[in-house]
Design a protein around this motif. Structure first.
Motif, mmCIF file in Angstrom:
data_model
loop_
_atom_site.group_PDB
_atom_site.id
_atom_site.type_symbol
_atom_site.label_atom_id
_atom_site.label_comp_id
_atom_site.label_asym_id
_atom_site.label_seq_id
_atom_site.Cartn_x
_atom_site.Cartn_y
_atom_site.Cartn_z
ATOM 1 N N VAL A 189 0.849 -1.187 0.000
ATOM 2 C CA VAL A 189 0.000 0.000 0.000
ATOM 3 C C VAL A 189 0.889 1.243 0.000
ATOM 4 O O VAL A 189 1.900 1.303 0.701
ATOM 5 C CB VAL A 189 -0.922 0.004 1.234
ATOM 6 N N ILE A 190 0.507 2.260 -0.775
ATOM 7 C CA ILE A 190 1.298 3.481 -0.908
ATOM 8 C C ILE A 190 0.677 4.584 -0.057
ATOM 9 O O ILE A 190 -0.528 4.791 -0.087
ATOM 10 C CB ILE A 190 1.355 3.934 -2.378
ATOM 11 N N THR A 191 1.522 5.301 0.703
ATOM 12 C CA THR A 191 1.052 6.451 1.471
ATOM 13 C C THR A 191 1.873 7.683 1.088
ATOM 14 O O THR A 191 3.020 7.577 0.639
ATOM 15 C CB THR A 191 1.186 6.220 2.986
ATOM 16 N N HIS A 192 1.283 8.860 1.281
ATOM 17 C CA HIS A 192 1.986 10.106 0.965
ATOM 18 C C HIS A 192 3.215 10.270 1.850
ATOM 19 O O HIS A 192 4.245 10.802 1.421
ATOM 20 C CB HIS A 192 1.030 11.292 1.137
ATOM 21 N N GLU A 193 3.132 9.797 3.085
ATOM 22 C CA GLU A 193 4.269 9.900 4.002
ATOM 23 C C GLU A 193 5.466 9.119 3.475
ATOM 24 O O GLU A 193 6.616 9.577 3.559
ATOM 25 C CB GLU A 193 3.876 9.399 5.397
ATOM 26 N N ALA B 9 11.484 10.656 -1.243
ATOM 27 C CA ALA B 9 11.946 11.857 -1.938
ATOM 28 C C ALA B 9 13.052 12.543 -1.149
ATOM 29 O O ALA B 9 14.072 12.965 -1.715
ATOM 30 C CB ALA B 9 10.776 12.816 -2.163
ATOM 31 N N ASN B 10 12.873 12.649 0.146
ATOM 32 C CA ASN B 10 13.887 13.294 0.990
ATOM 33 C C ASN B 10 15.217 12.538 0.941
ATOM 34 O O ASN B 10 16.289 13.144 0.944
ATOM 35 C CB ASN B 10 13.387 13.384 2.432
ATOM 36 N N ALA B 11 15.139 11.214 0.910
ATOM 37 C CA ALA B 11 16.364 10.406 0.886
ATOM 38 C C ALA B 11 17.133 10.584 -0.425
ATOM 39 O O ALA B 11 18.372 10.551 -0.447
ATOM 40 C CB ALA B 11 16.015 8.932 1.093
ATOM 41 N N ALA B 12 16.406 10.759 -1.523
ATOM 42 C CA ALA B 12 17.049 10.875 -2.840
ATOM 43 C C ALA B 12 17.435 12.308 -3.175
ATOM 44 O O ALA B 12 18.191 12.539 -4.125
ATOM 45 C CB ALA B 12 16.113 10.322 -3.916
#
Length: 273
Positions: A245-249, A255-258
């Motif tokens: 399941v995908i969550t916005h969090e 994104a922050n890690a990359a």
């Protein structure tokens, strides 16, 4: 003068009163990718609500401010937080900042986004240089009467993403041992993440990644005569296990890690424009 031309002029004039430089590069930052703005030196920040006719960002991970300053010695203007059609804005509002950037003097537009991967070679945290897109959004940003002062009625979209900038970005990535993919971005309305069947459909028609932004701004950028470059951070995998399941969090976390890798590529790309 049309209402839109007047609104663009009013926004640009307000910004010029606060910052006297002429920006060469416009930057639009995606979900969880706003920290690139910290690379901008001698900067000023203008909250969107202070700029005439600007919408206000409302999505988590989008800060909602215009940042003007220098990156690698080049004057730039960056959006920390973009506008989305799914928020209820019109496409005219979504793309209004691109029009203002052009009016300020920008000639190159750089965009980033968080996207779901549909290519089996992709992993969470990978970077994808967008080489083309498929527009599945329900409204077109150029719909309606064309304003000749802004661009042609039928803009050519055979090279929406600059091949020359793609080559330069690949070289920068290779020199810094950063793995990058190139691929096709599918733009959808949102705000729901896609169903498993939708992911399969979009992969079947040629998509490598999917997201809810970028395409409208790119279209208006091309209409405005800008050179465009865009990258996606793959924050989730759409072709996935049944229970994933995908969550916005989770999207923001990936994104922050990359972000440091994407920031390096953008920073170095600006220096060689």
């Amino acid at each position: 003068m049309s209402d839109l031309l007047q609104q663009i002029a009013a926004a640009a004039d307000h910004i010029k009163k606060l910052w006297s430089e002429t920006p060469q590069v416009g930057i639009i930052l995606g979900s969880g990718l706003g920290n690139l703005a910290s690379e901008i030196k001698d900067s000023i920040e203008i909250p969107y609500e202070e700029i005439p006719h600007f919408p206000v960002a409302s999505v988590e991970g989008h800060k909602g401010r215009l940042i003007l300053g220098k990156m690698n010695g080049r004057p730039v203007v960056a959006m920390a937080g973009r506008f989305h059609y799914y928020e209820g804005y019109s496409m005219l509002q979504v793309t209004f900042p691109v029009r203002v950037m052009k009016a300020l003097g920008v000639h190159t537009l750089l965009l980033s986004n968080a996207a779901g991967g549909m290519n089996a070679a992709f992993q969470v945290g990978d970077l994808m240089i967008i080489r083309d897109h498929i527009n599945l959004q329900p409204e077109h940003p150029l719909r309606g009467a064309n304003i000749a002062e802004l661009g042609p009625r039928f803009p050519d979209m055979s090279e929406p993403y600059s091949k020359a900038l793609i080559v330069k970005a690949k070289g920068i990535a290779a020199a810094n041992n950063i793995k990058v993919h190139t691929g096709v971005y599918v733009g959808v309305q949102g705000p729901t993440f896609e169903t498993r069947s939708e992911y399969k459909y979009m992969h079947t028609i040629g998509g490598d990644a999917v997201g809810m932004s970028t395409v409208p701004e790119v279209i208006v950028g091309i209409h405005s005569g800008l050179q465009v470059f865009a990258m996606s951070v793959i924050t989730d995998i759409g072709i996935r296990d049944e229970e994933n399941v995908i969550t916005h969090e989770e999207v923001l976390e990936a994104a922050n890690a990359a972000e440091p890798k994407l920031t390096l590529i953008f920073r170095e790309l600006i220096s060689v424009l």
